[in-house]
Motif scaffolding. Structure first.
Motif, PDB file in Angstrom:
ATOM      1  N   LYS A 132     -11.631  33.765  27.597  1.00  0.00           N
ATOM      2  CA  LYS A 132     -12.089  33.812  28.979  1.00  0.00           C
ATOM      3  C   LYS A 132     -12.903  32.562  29.238  1.00  0.00           C
ATOM      4  N   LYS A 133     -12.611  31.879  30.350  1.00  0.00           N
ATOM      5  CA  LYS A 133     -13.255  30.601  30.662  1.00  0.00           C
ATOM      6  C   LYS A 133     -13.967  30.699  32.002  1.00  0.00           C
ATOM      7  N   LYS A 182      -4.430  27.511  35.721  1.00  0.00           N
ATOM      8  CA  LYS A 182      -5.354  28.579  35.310  1.00  0.00           C
ATOM      9  C   LYS A 182      -6.269  28.106  34.182  1.00  0.00           C
ATOM     10  N   LEU A 183      -6.849  26.933  34.386  1.00  0.00           N
ATOM     11  CA  LEU A 183      -7.738  26.364  33.370  1.00  0.00           C
ATOM     12  C   LEU A 183      -9.071  27.107  33.309  1.00  0.00           C
ATOM     13  N   LEU A 184      -9.473  27.718  34.410  1.00  0.00           N
ATOM     14  CA  LEU A 184     -10.686  28.538  34.444  1.00  0.00           C
ATOM     15  C   LEU A 184     -10.345  29.894  35.053  1.00  0.00           C
ATOM     16  N   ASP A 185     -11.049  30.926  34.605  1.00  0.00           N
ATOM     17  CA  ASP A 185     -10.851  32.258  35.175  1.00  0.00           C
ATOM     18  C   ASP A 185     -11.675  32.456  36.448  1.00  0.00           C
ATOM     19  N   LYS A 186     -12.876  31.847  36.434  1.00  0.00           N
ATOM     20  CA  LYS A 186     -13.727  31.897  37.628  1.00  0.00           C
ATOM     21  C   LYS A 186     -14.822  30.867  37.481  1.00  0.00           C
ATOM     22  N   VAL A 187     -15.498  30.581  38.590  1.00  0.00           N
ATOM     23  CA  VAL A 187     -16.608  29.614  38.588  1.00  0.00           C
ATOM     24  C   VAL A 187     -17.835  30.271  39.176  1.00  0.00           C
ATOM     25  N   LEU A 188     -18.968  30.152  38.490  1.00  0.00           N
ATOM     26  CA  LEU A 188     -20.224  30.727  38.994  1.00  0.00           C
ATOM     27  C   LEU A 188     -21.012  29.662  39.733  1.00  0.00           C
ATOM     28  N   CYS A 202     -16.076  31.598  27.057  1.00  0.00           N
ATOM     29  CA  CYS A 202     -16.645  30.256  27.172  1.00  0.00           C
ATOM     30  C   CYS A 202     -17.252  30.023  28.550  1.00  0.00           C
ATOM     31  N   TYR A 203     -18.413  29.415  28.550  1.00  0.00           N
ATOM     32  CA  TYR A 203     -19.098  29.008  29.771  1.00  0.00           C
ATOM     33  C   TYR A 203     -19.026  27.488  29.818  1.00  0.00           C
ATOM     34  N   VAL A 204     -18.295  26.968  30.791  1.00  0.00           N
ATOM     35  CA  VAL A 204     -17.906  25.563  30.771  1.00  0.00           C
ATOM     36  C   VAL A 204     -18.487  24.807  31.957  1.00  0.00           C
TER      37      VAL A 204
END
Length: 218
Positions: free
Chosen positions: A143-144, A212-218, A124-126
């Motif tokens: 994967k978020k 751990k709501l997101l795995d990483k942020v772009l 998912c791209y959030v």
């Protein structure tokens, strides 16, 4: 003349895609980012807050899986999954400030069954996941990946124009259990964090990291 008036009335009720409106909320997604996401399923406030939303999302997901030979629907025997396609990834964009709880539960149930039966994975791209969209994010995404200035929010469920009832409290408990199981927090503690009052709970950067709501942020 009557037919023309009816047509105009229907057009005014439908969500319109326009290229000339100014002053509307902007998206943090860009053409460049979208070019790097292969055939995404879109979860936005149109699909999650539409009576036809669940039907359209179901058709989009099944068509995507059939086109990639991951599954096949038999008219009498149901769904068959290709064992050679286990691990197939579905890309999902989540950009919604809300949604119907029923659509959230239906979507989570459908994709959970596809994962069990076909070994499907979901990336998912959030950018914005609020209310029911937040539950969907935790319920379906393996994967978020955050995009831009991410907004994650949860609050108590309610009926539009009516408010809160014992039924909405039961919905809160059902959705909170889905979320709490993912973040590995006791459900009563999670209810207190996310639905302790009638106010929205916007997750801070510290909370996003802690749970751990997101795995990483772009």
């Amino acid at each position: 003349r009557i037919r023309m008036k009816l047509l105009l009335a229907i057009m005014l009720l439908l969500p319109m895609l326009s290229s000339c409106d100014k002053g509307l909320p902007e998206t943090d997604f860009s053409y460049k980012v979208l070019q790097e996401i292969d055939n995404p399923i879109i979860l936005d406030h149109v699909s999650l807050l539409s009576e036809e939303g669940m039907g359209k999302l179901t058709r989009d997901i099944i068509s995507h899986l059939e086109e990639n030979q991951v599954m096949k629907i038999h008219p009498l025997l149901g769904a068959f999954f290709n064992p050679a396609k286990r691990g197939f990834n579905i890309n999902v964009i989540i950009e919604s400030n809300g949604g119907y709880a029923g659509i959230a539960k239906g979507l989570i149930g459908m994709l959970s069954s596809f994962k069990r039966a076909g070994g499907i994975e979901v990336t998912c791209y959030v950018n914005t996941a609020q209310s029911a969209a937040f539950t969907v994010m935790l319920g379906i995404c393996d994967k978020k990946i955050g995009i831009g200035n991410v907004t994650l929010m949860q609050h108590r469920a309610h009926y539009s124009g009516i408010g809160y009832t014992s039924g909405t409290l039961l919905t809160d408990m059902e959705l909170a259990k889905i979320e709490a199981d993912v973040v590995k927090v006791n459900i009563n503690e999670w209810l207190k964090i996310t639905r302790d009052s009638y106010e929205d709970h916007a997750f801070t950067k510290k909370e996003i990291e802690k749970y751990k709501l997101l795995d990483k942020v772009l």
